[in-house]
Design a protein around this motif. Structure first.
Motif, PDB file in Angstrom:
ATOM      1  N   ARG A   1     -33.214 -21.076 -25.546  1.00 23.27           N
ATOM      2  CA  ARG A   1     -33.882 -19.774 -25.559  1.00 23.27           C
ATOM      3  C   ARG A   1     -34.903 -19.753 -24.437  1.00 23.27           C
ATOM      4  NH1 ARG A   1     -38.742 -20.510 -29.130  1.00 23.27           N
ATOM      5  NH2 ARG A   1     -38.525 -22.620 -29.967  1.00 23.27           N
ATOM      6  N   SER A   2     -35.338 -18.562 -24.090  1.00 23.58           N
ATOM      7  CA  SER A   2     -36.311 -18.398 -23.009  1.00 23.58           C
ATOM      8  C   SER A   2     -37.629 -17.864 -23.544  1.00 23.58           C
ATOM      9  CB  SER A   2     -35.788 -17.428 -21.950  1.00 23.58           C
ATOM     10  OG  SER A   2     -34.650 -17.960 -21.336  1.00 23.58           O
ATOM     11  N   ILE A   3     -38.702 -18.374 -22.979  1.00 25.36           N
ATOM     12  CA  ILE A   3     -40.043 -17.861 -23.231  1.00 25.36           C
ATOM     13  C   ILE A   3     -40.717 -17.770 -21.871  1.00 25.36           C
ATOM     14  CG2 ILE A   3     -42.283 -18.272 -24.295  1.00 25.36           C
ATOM     15  CD1 ILE A   3     -40.881 -19.877 -26.457  1.00 25.36           C
ATOM     16  N   ASP A   4     -40.978 -16.556 -21.424  1.00 17.89           N
ATOM     17  CA  ASP A   4     -41.553 -16.314 -20.098  1.00 17.89           C
ATOM     18  C   ASP A   4     -40.705 -17.016 -19.035  1.00 17.89           C
ATOM     19  OD1 ASP A   4     -43.584 -14.737 -21.225  1.00 17.89           O
ATOM     20  OD2 ASP A   4     -44.829 -16.494 -21.596  1.00 17.89           O
ATOM     21  N   ASP A   5     -41.304 -17.941 -18.265  1.00 13.06           N
ATOM     22  CA  ASP A   5     -40.557 -18.626 -17.209  1.00 13.06           C
ATOM     23  C   ASP A   5     -40.056 -20.001 -17.650  1.00 13.06           C
ATOM     24  OD1 ASP A   5     -43.002 -19.875 -17.318  1.00 13.06           O
ATOM     25  OD2 ASP A   5     -43.285 -19.976 -15.144  1.00 13.06           O
TER      26      ASP A   5
ATOM     27  N   LEU B   1     -35.277 -25.876 -25.182  1.00 10.39           N
ATOM     28  CA  LEU B   1     -34.091 -26.491 -25.769  1.00 10.39           C
ATOM     29  C   LEU B   1     -34.479 -26.969 -27.155  1.00 10.39           C
ATOM     30  CD1 LEU B   1     -32.838 -28.638 -22.743  1.00 10.39           C
ATOM     31  CD2 LEU B   1     -32.124 -26.332 -23.399  1.00 10.39           C
ATOM     32  N   ASP B   2     -33.950 -26.308 -28.166  1.00  9.96           N
ATOM     33  CA  ASP B   2     -34.189 -26.695 -29.553  1.00  9.96           C
ATOM     34  C   ASP B   2     -33.115 -27.700 -29.943  1.00  9.96           C
ATOM     35  OD1 ASP B   2     -36.397 -24.856 -30.201  1.00  9.96           O
ATOM     36  OD2 ASP B   2     -34.887 -23.293 -29.924  1.00  9.96           O
ATOM     37  N   LEU B   3     -33.508 -28.943 -30.145  1.00  8.94           N
ATOM     38  CA  LEU B   3     -32.572 -30.007 -30.503  1.00  8.94           C
ATOM     39  C   LEU B   3     -32.593 -30.221 -32.004  1.00  8.94           C
ATOM     40  CD1 LEU B   3     -33.163 -30.388 -27.459  1.00  8.94           C
ATOM     41  CD2 LEU B   3     -32.876 -32.809 -27.808  1.00  8.94           C
ATOM     42  N   SER B   4     -31.415 -30.476 -32.556  1.00  7.94           N
ATOM     43  CA  SER B   4     -31.292 -30.724 -33.986  1.00  7.94           C
ATOM     44  C   SER B   4     -30.276 -31.837 -34.200  1.00  7.94           C
ATOM     45  CB  SER B   4     -30.841 -29.451 -34.693  1.00  7.94           C
ATOM     46  OG  SER B   4     -30.681 -29.664 -36.060  1.00  7.94           O
ATOM     47  N   GLY B   5     -30.685 -32.858 -34.925  1.00  3.21           N
ATOM     48  CA  GLY B   5     -29.819 -34.002 -35.169  1.00  3.21           C
ATOM     49  C   GLY B   5     -30.358 -35.236 -34.471  1.00  3.21           C
ATOM     50  N   ARG B   6     -29.615 -36.310 -34.558  1.00  4.77           N
ATOM     51  CA  ARG B   6     -30.033 -37.572 -33.951  1.00  4.77           C
ATOM     52  C   ARG B   6     -29.926 -37.497 -32.432  1.00  4.77           C
ATOM     53  NH1 ARG B   6     -29.293 -42.435 -37.302  1.00  4.77           N
ATOM     54  NH2 ARG B   6     -28.619 -43.422 -35.375  1.00  4.77           N
ATOM     55  N   PHE B   7     -31.010 -37.858 -31.755  1.00 10.45           N
ATOM     56  CA  PHE B   7     -31.025 -37.913 -30.296  1.00 10.45           C
ATOM     57  C   PHE B   7     -30.814 -39.385 -29.942  1.00 10.45           C
ATOM     58  CE2 PHE B   7     -33.731 -36.616 -26.331  1.00 10.45           C
ATOM     59  CZ  PHE B   7     -32.665 -36.888 -25.515  1.00 10.45           C
TER      60      PHE B   7
ATOM     61  N   GLN C   1     -25.441 -37.489 -23.067  1.00 14.60           N
ATOM     62  CA  GLN C   1     -24.800 -36.669 -22.042  1.00 14.60           C
ATOM     63  C   GLN C   1     -24.969 -35.180 -22.340  1.00 14.60           C
ATOM     64  OE1 GLN C   1     -23.466 -37.908 -19.098  1.00 14.60           O
ATOM     65  NE2 GLN C   1     -23.669 -35.747 -18.576  1.00 14.60           N
ATOM     66  N   GLU C   2     -24.877 -34.804 -23.595  1.00 13.37           N
ATOM     67  CA  GLU C   2     -25.033 -33.405 -23.982  1.00 13.37           C
ATOM     68  C   GLU C   2     -26.442 -32.891 -23.637  1.00 13.37           C
ATOM     69  OE1 GLU C   2     -24.373 -30.670 -27.979  1.00 13.37           O
ATOM     70  OE2 GLU C   2     -24.331 -32.844 -28.154  1.00 13.37           O
ATOM     71  N   VAL C   3     -27.450 -33.702 -23.897  1.00 17.55           N
ATOM     72  CA  VAL C   3     -28.823 -33.309 -23.568  1.00 17.55           C
ATOM     73  C   VAL C   3     -29.004 -33.288 -22.055  1.00 17.55           C
ATOM     74  CG1 VAL C   3     -31.262 -33.929 -23.803  1.00 17.55           C
ATOM     75  CG2 VAL C   3     -29.725 -34.130 -25.764  1.00 17.55           C
ATOM     76  N   GLN C   4     -28.442 -34.278 -21.367  1.00 10.67           N
ATOM     77  CA  GLN C   4     -28.512 -34.312 -19.900  1.00 10.67           C
ATOM     78  C   GLN C   4     -27.915 -33.039 -19.309  1.00 10.67           C
ATOM     79  OE1 GLN C   4     -29.635 -36.926 -17.606  1.00 10.67           O
ATOM     80  NE2 GLN C   4     -29.491 -35.116 -16.334  1.00 10.67           N
ATOM     81  N   ASP C   5     -26.757 -32.636 -19.806  1.00  9.19           N
ATOM     82  CA  ASP C   5     -26.100 -31.421 -19.313  1.00  9.19           C
ATOM     83  C   ASP C   5     -26.953 -30.186 -19.577  1.00  9.19           C
ATOM     84  OD1 ASP C   5     -23.992 -33.014 -18.488  1.00  9.19           O
ATOM     85  OD2 ASP C   5     -22.701 -32.470 -20.187  1.00  9.19           O
ATOM     86  N   ALA C   6     -27.572 -30.111 -20.754  1.00  5.89           N
ATOM     87  CA  ALA C   6     -28.429 -28.966 -21.094  1.00  5.89           C
ATOM     88  C   ALA C   6     -29.655 -28.918 -20.187  1.00  5.89           C
ATOM     89  CB  ALA C   6     -28.842 -29.027 -22.557  1.00  5.89           C
ATOM     90  N   LEU C   7     -30.256 -30.080 -19.915  1.00  7.84           N
ATOM     91  CA  LEU C   7     -31.397 -30.134 -18.998  1.00  7.84           C
ATOM     92  C   LEU C   7     -30.986 -29.705 -17.593  1.00  7.84           C
ATOM     93  CD1 LEU C   7     -33.048 -33.485 -20.133  1.00  7.84           C
ATOM     94  CD2 LEU C   7     -34.132 -31.227 -20.180  1.00  7.84           C
TER      95      LEU C   7
ATOM     96  N   THR D   1     -38.517 -22.893 -14.275  1.00  3.28           N
ATOM     97  CA  THR D   1     -39.555 -23.734 -13.684  1.00  3.28           C
ATOM     98  C   THR D   1     -40.135 -24.700 -14.701  1.00  3.28           C
ATOM     99  OG1 THR D   1     -41.184 -22.012 -14.111  1.00  3.28           O
ATOM    100  CG2 THR D   1     -40.178 -22.041 -11.931  1.00  3.28           C
ATOM    101  N   HIS D   2     -39.916 -24.405 -15.987  1.00  4.13           N
ATOM    102  CA  HIS D   2     -40.384 -25.277 -17.060  1.00  4.13           C
ATOM    103  C   HIS D   2     -39.279 -25.408 -18.107  1.00  4.13           C
ATOM    104  CE1 HIS D   2     -44.060 -23.589 -15.328  1.00  4.13           C
ATOM    105  NE2 HIS D   2     -44.636 -24.713 -15.677  1.00  4.13           N
ATOM    106  N   VAL D   3     -39.106 -26.614 -18.605  1.00  2.00           N
ATOM    107  CA  VAL D   3     -38.168 -26.845 -19.699  1.00  2.00           C
ATOM    108  C   VAL D   3     -38.936 -27.552 -20.810  1.00  2.00           C
ATOM    109  CG1 VAL D   3     -36.060 -27.999 -20.449  1.00  2.00           C
ATOM    110  CG2 VAL D   3     -36.162 -26.951 -18.188  1.00  2.00           C
ATOM    111  N   ILE D   4     -38.841 -26.994 -22.001  1.00  2.00           N
ATOM    112  CA  ILE D   4     -39.529 -27.540 -23.166  1.00  2.00           C
ATOM    113  C   ILE D   4     -38.477 -28.079 -24.126  1.00  2.00           C
ATOM    114  CG2 ILE D   4     -40.995 -26.981 -25.144  1.00  2.00           C
ATOM    115  CD1 ILE D   4     -42.046 -24.607 -23.353  1.00  2.00           C
ATOM    116  N   LEU D   5     -38.630 -29.330 -24.527  1.00  2.00           N
ATOM    117  CA  LEU D   5     -37.747 -29.919 -25.526  1.00  2.00           C
ATOM    118  C   LEU D   5     -38.433 -29.813 -26.882  1.00  2.00           C
ATOM    119  CD1 LEU D   5     -36.512 -33.186 -23.794  1.00  2.00           C
ATOM    120  CD2 LEU D   5     -35.316 -31.029 -24.016  1.00  2.00           C
ATOM    121  N   ASN D   6     -37.859 -29.037 -27.773  1.00  2.00           N
ATOM    122  CA  ASN D   6     -38.365 -28.907 -29.133  1.00  2.00           C
ATOM    123  C   ASN D   6     -37.622 -29.927 -29.990  1.00  2.00           C
ATOM    124  OD1 ASN D   6     -39.203 -28.227 -31.672  1.00  2.00           O
ATOM    125  ND2 ASN D   6     -38.329 -26.181 -31.660  1.00  2.00           N
TER     126      ASN D   6
END
Length: 68
Positions: free
Chosen positions: A6-10, A14-20, A26-32, A41-46
């Motif tokens: 989801r986006s908030i301003d700029d 990334l809302d993660l759910s489950g075991r990291f 690889q899935e998280v790497q691809d999302a990043l 310009t900013h990525v937040i990992l929730n």
């Protein structure tokens, strides 16, 4: 692992759910990568929905030059 974007301003959140763990690395790497390639310009990992973060996941975050 489920990843919702989801986006908030700029920023992209990334809302993660489950075991990291190694199986989700690889899935998280691809999302990043996608978030940064999309011009965020900013990525937040929730991690609110993440019960476990293993060493492979921490390694992914440590290797990212753009993660602070």
């Amino acid at each position: 692992m489920a990843i919702t974007t989801r986006s908030i301003d700029d920023a992209t959140v990334l809302d993660l759910s489950g075991r990291f763990d190694v199986s989700a690395k690889q899935e998280v790497q691809d999302a990043l990568d996608h978030a940064f390639e999309s011009g965020s310009t900013h990525v937040i990992l929730n991690l609110e929905g993440v019960p476990l973060v293993d060493s492979a996941a921490l390694g992914l975050l440590a290797d990212r030059k753009s993660v602070v």
